[in-house]
Design a protein around this motif. Sequence first.
Motif, PDB file in Angstrom:
ATOM      1  N   ARG A 170       0.842  -1.209   0.000  1.00 52.23           N
ATOM      2  CA  ARG A 170       0.000   0.000   0.000  1.00 52.23           C
ATOM      3  C   ARG A 170       0.878   1.261   0.000  1.00 52.23           C
ATOM      4  O   ARG A 170       0.637   2.202  -0.756  1.00 52.23           O
ATOM      5  CB  ARG A 170      -0.939  -0.011   1.204  1.00 52.23           C
ATOM      6  N   ALA A 171       1.929   1.264   0.810  1.00 47.21           N
ATOM      7  CA  ALA A 171       2.837   2.421   0.858  1.00 47.21           C
ATOM      8  C   ALA A 171       3.545   2.610  -0.479  1.00 47.21           C
ATOM      9  O   ALA A 171       3.707   3.746  -0.945  1.00 47.21           O
ATOM     10  CB  ALA A 171       3.865   2.241   1.982  1.00 47.21           C
ATOM     11  N   LEU A 172       3.935   1.519  -1.115  1.00 50.81           N
ATOM     12  CA  LEU A 172       4.634   1.620  -2.397  1.00 50.81           C
ATOM     13  C   LEU A 172       3.708   2.080  -3.518  1.00 50.81           C
ATOM     14  O   LEU A 172       4.133   2.806  -4.414  1.00 50.81           O
ATOM     15  CB  LEU A 172       5.282   0.276  -2.746  1.00 50.81           C
ATOM     16  N   THR A 173       2.443   1.695  -3.466  1.00 47.69           N
ATOM     17  CA  THR A 173       1.505   2.187  -4.483  1.00 47.69           C
ATOM     18  C   THR A 173       1.304   3.691  -4.323  1.00 47.69           C
ATOM     19  O   THR A 173       1.145   4.402  -5.316  1.00 47.69           O
ATOM     20  CB  THR A 173       0.154   1.447  -4.454  1.00 47.69           C
ATOM     21  N   CYS A 174       1.363   4.186  -3.112  1.00 47.37           N
ATOM     22  CA  CYS A 174       1.268   5.635  -2.889  1.00 47.37           C
ATOM     23  C   CYS A 174       2.474   6.368  -3.475  1.00 47.37           C
ATOM     24  O   CYS A 174       2.386   7.558  -3.796  1.00 47.37           O
ATOM     25  CB  CYS A 174       1.139   5.951  -1.402  1.00 47.37           C
ATOM     26  N   LEU A 175       3.597   5.668  -3.624  1.00 45.84           N
ATOM     27  CA  LEU A 175       4.806   6.253  -4.202  1.00 45.84           C
ATOM     28  C   LEU A 175       4.855   6.114  -5.722  1.00 45.84           C
ATOM     29  O   LEU A 175       5.792   6.600  -6.353  1.00 45.84           O
ATOM     30  CB  LEU A 175       6.056   5.595  -3.605  1.00 45.84           C
ATOM     31  N   GLY A 176       3.870   5.416  -6.303  1.00 47.37           N
ATOM     32  CA  GLY A 176       3.832   5.292  -7.761  1.00 47.37           C
ATOM     33  C   GLY A 176       3.997   3.889  -8.302  1.00 47.37           C
ATOM     34  O   GLY A 176       3.985   3.691  -9.515  1.00 47.37           O
ATOM     35  N   ALA A 177       4.154   2.891  -7.436  1.00 52.52           N
ATOM     36  CA  ALA A 177       4.252   1.502  -7.895  1.00 52.52           C
ATOM     37  C   ALA A 177       2.854   0.956  -8.188  1.00 52.52           C
ATOM     38  O   ALA A 177       1.852   1.536  -7.767  1.00 52.52           O
ATOM     39  CB  ALA A 177       4.939   0.639  -6.831  1.00 52.52           C
TER      40      ALA A 177
END
Length: 127
Positions: free
Chosen positions: A92-99
């Motif tokens: 979830r944190a990585l999707t917030c960064l653009g993943a």
Amino acid sequence: MAMHWTLGGDANDPHALAAFWASALGYVLEPGYEEPAGASIVDPAGKGPAIAWLRVPEAKTAKNRFHIDIRVTSEESPDMAARAQIIRDKVRALTCLGASVVREQHYGDALGHVVMLDPEGNEFCVA
């Protein structure tokens, strides 16, 4: 004696990928590395390898032959529900960064890892 080494990669926007991976891995931008066509990140504790990107004109066209696995849990964890939650929190944190998420890989009933793409489409896993 082990040698110091750097993992190198190509990128359309090396500075954006460096910012993404620095956040993903808890790294920092390499002090003193001020290259307009490249970017580098380092482990602030000095233990992990440096990771660097150079700008290239072409886009990614094929599956990676080499990729990063982010380990946020121990595979030997007896509490599989807690392990799955830790993995999903990182995803979830990585999707917030653009993943973006490609798929979850399960082993029996347990979440093994999640395959993701970084902002330029490079595959990596979170386990």
